[in-house]
Design an enzyme around this catalytic site. Structure first.
Site, PDB file in Angstrom:
ATOM      1  N   LYS A  51       0.802  -1.225   0.000  1.00 32.06           N
ATOM      2  CA  LYS A  51       0.000   0.000   0.000  1.00 32.06           C
ATOM      3  C   LYS A  51       0.835   1.276   0.000  1.00 32.06           C
ATOM      4  CE  LYS A  51      -3.633  -0.436  -0.415  1.00 32.06           C
ATOM      5  NZ  LYS A  51      -4.188  -0.676  -1.781  1.00 32.06           N
ATOM      6  N   GLY A  53       2.017   2.548  -3.095  1.00 36.09           N
ATOM      7  CA  GLY A  53       2.027   3.082  -4.452  1.00 36.09           C
ATOM      8  C   GLY A  53       2.523   2.087  -5.488  1.00 36.09           C
ATOM      9  N   HIS A 113       6.727  -7.437  -2.538  1.00 36.33           N
ATOM     10  CA  HIS A 113       6.663  -6.731  -1.257  1.00 36.33           C
ATOM     11  C   HIS A 113       7.720  -7.274  -0.296  1.00 36.33           C
ATOM     12  CE1 HIS A 113       3.177  -4.500  -2.371  1.00 36.33           C
ATOM     13  NE2 HIS A 113       2.302  -5.467  -2.236  1.00 36.33           N
ATOM     14  N   ARG A 135       6.303   5.136   1.362  1.00 38.48           N
ATOM     15  CA  ARG A 135       5.223   6.057   1.727  1.00 38.48           C
ATOM     16  C   ARG A 135       5.299   6.308   3.228  1.00 38.48           C
ATOM     17  NH1 ARG A 135      -1.172   4.738   0.498  1.00 38.48           N
ATOM     18  NH2 ARG A 135      -1.928   6.891   0.590  1.00 38.48           N
ATOM     19  N   SER A 143      -3.849   3.102   4.960  1.00 41.97           N
ATOM     20  CA  SER A 143      -4.166   2.447   3.695  1.00 41.97           C
ATOM     21  C   SER A 143      -4.153   0.922   3.856  1.00 41.97           C
ATOM     22  CB  SER A 143      -3.157   2.885   2.636  1.00 41.97           C
ATOM     23  OG  SER A 143      -3.528   2.370   1.392  1.00 41.97           O
ATOM     24  N   ASP A 236      -7.488   9.308 -10.042  1.00 42.02           N
ATOM     25  CA  ASP A 236      -8.909   9.153 -10.392  1.00 42.02           C
ATOM     26  C   ASP A 236      -9.091   8.341 -11.670  1.00 42.02           C
ATOM     27  OD1 ASP A 236      -9.462  10.629  -8.166  1.00 42.02           O
ATOM     28  OD2 ASP A 236      -9.567  12.548  -9.237  1.00 42.02           O
ATOM     29  N   MET A 238      -6.996   5.995 -12.729  1.00 38.14           N
ATOM     30  CA  MET A 238      -6.674   4.600 -12.428  1.00 38.14           C
ATOM     31  C   MET A 238      -7.789   3.943 -11.623  1.00 38.14           C
ATOM     32  SD  MET A 238      -2.616   4.601 -11.614  1.00 38.14           S
ATOM     33  CE  MET A 238      -2.614   2.882 -11.108  1.00 38.14           C
ATOM     34  N   LYS A 262      -8.098   6.553  -1.711  1.00 32.93           N
ATOM     35  CA  LYS A 262      -7.981   8.016  -1.817  1.00 32.93           C
ATOM     36  C   LYS A 262      -6.704   8.460  -2.511  1.00 32.93           C
ATOM     37  CE  LYS A 262     -10.849   9.431   2.100  1.00 32.93           C
ATOM     38  NZ  LYS A 262     -10.849  10.091   3.415  1.00 32.93           N
TER      39      LYS A 262
END
Length: 299
Positions: A51, A53, A113, A135, A143, A236, A238, A262
């Site tokens: 989470k 990106g 990951h 992030r 997230s 938006d 994607m 978001k």
């Protein structure tokens, strides 16, 4: 979708300690194959803590390399088939290793990951390029919490406060956030082929970050092309795109929360109480006191 037959009644996995971090069986079932994976010198590995990106950068890379030459990929193939998740092994679909092994593209773009110490060694031996995205911890935990609420492939998240505490303790699938982001940051000193990106920089100026990425990859992508990619990978766009928003994966319950929620910086302020924030900051200072790595929690 051809060849993919997701079971509808997947049960949430348990977490357990594995190779020094917490994992669940969807990422350890093919462990030996993952570790023996044969990287090629032109492979590009997208590495992130969950989470942070991952899908965003994967999609940008896919467009940079194949947006013009194979536009049909963008409309016919979901992102998880274009950019396989190396260590994943979910029922009803080929494992990440199988998908990566059969990728017809050059270069192959692969995501992981795994923390730096668990990356299959052939990636280092082949001197592959690694794009790492980090992030800030506060937005990342928020997230991750919403992701675990809607994703049956993840352990039961509990309530927000429980989730936050276990995140701080490093008891999350793929281990502690602190070790993950610092591990790759330190690796940069000895391995020059890592491009370390920040989610916050991408939100602030996607075009600039795409330009930096091109420079790392040695791509001379014309500015109009870069602008088109920047626009096409806007959050938006994607979120509405069924090939990038994971809406074709039945283990995710979009009624609980969308996969792409978001994509903002600072949403943590809507979740942390004053007490949680103070506790988190104190703990964070301890955990991060030996690194030069710095994050922005607002823009």
């Amino acid at each position: 979708m051809e060849g993919i037959n997701f079971p509808l009644n997947i049960s949430r996995p348990e977490m357990f300690e594995f190779e020094g971090i917490f994992m669940d069986h969807y990422f350890t079932d093919t462990w030996e194959k993952t570790q023996k994976f044969q990287a090629r010198p032109d492979d590009i590995l997208v590495a992130t803590y969950p989470k942070a990106g991952t899908t965003w950068v994967s999609y940008i890379l896919d467009l940079l390399y194949f947006g013009n030459t194979a536009p049909e990929r963008q409309t016919d193939l979901p992102i998880y088939l274009r950019v396989p998740f190396l260590e994943a092994s979910f029922p009803g679909m080929p494992s990440g290793v199988e998908l990566a092994d059969t990728l017809p593209t050059t270069p192959r773009i692969i995501k992981t990951h795994l923390p730096v110490q668990l990356i299959p060694k052939s990636f280092w031996e082949q001197n592959c390029r690694i794009v790492y995205v980090a992030r800030n911890a506060k937005d990342n935990v928020v997230s991750y919490y919403h992701f675990d609420r809607m994703n049956m492939g993840e352990p039961e998240p509990g309530d927000w406060n429980t989730f936050l505490q276990t995140f701080m303790e490093g008891k999350k699938v793929f281990g502690p956030w602190y070790d993950h982001v610092c591990g790759y940051w330190e690796k940069k000193r000895t391995y020059s082929n890592i491009h370390y990106m920040f989610f916050e920089d991408m939100v602030e100026d996607t075009g600039r970050e795409v330009e930096r990425l091109c420079s790392f990859l040695g791509l001379s992508t014309p500015i109009e092309e870069r602008e088109r990619i920047t626009k096409g990978t806007h959050f938006d766009a994607m979120k509405k795109n069924n090939m990038t928003n994971y809406s074709t994966v039945p283990i995710m319950d979009f009624n609980v929360s969308p996969f792409m929620r978001k994509g903002k910086v600072g949403d943590w302020k809507n979740h942390f109480t004053v007490a949680q924030n103070e506790q988190f900051d104190e703990h964070y200072k301890q955990k991060m006191k030996n690194t030069t790595l710095q994050f922005r929690t607002e823009l």
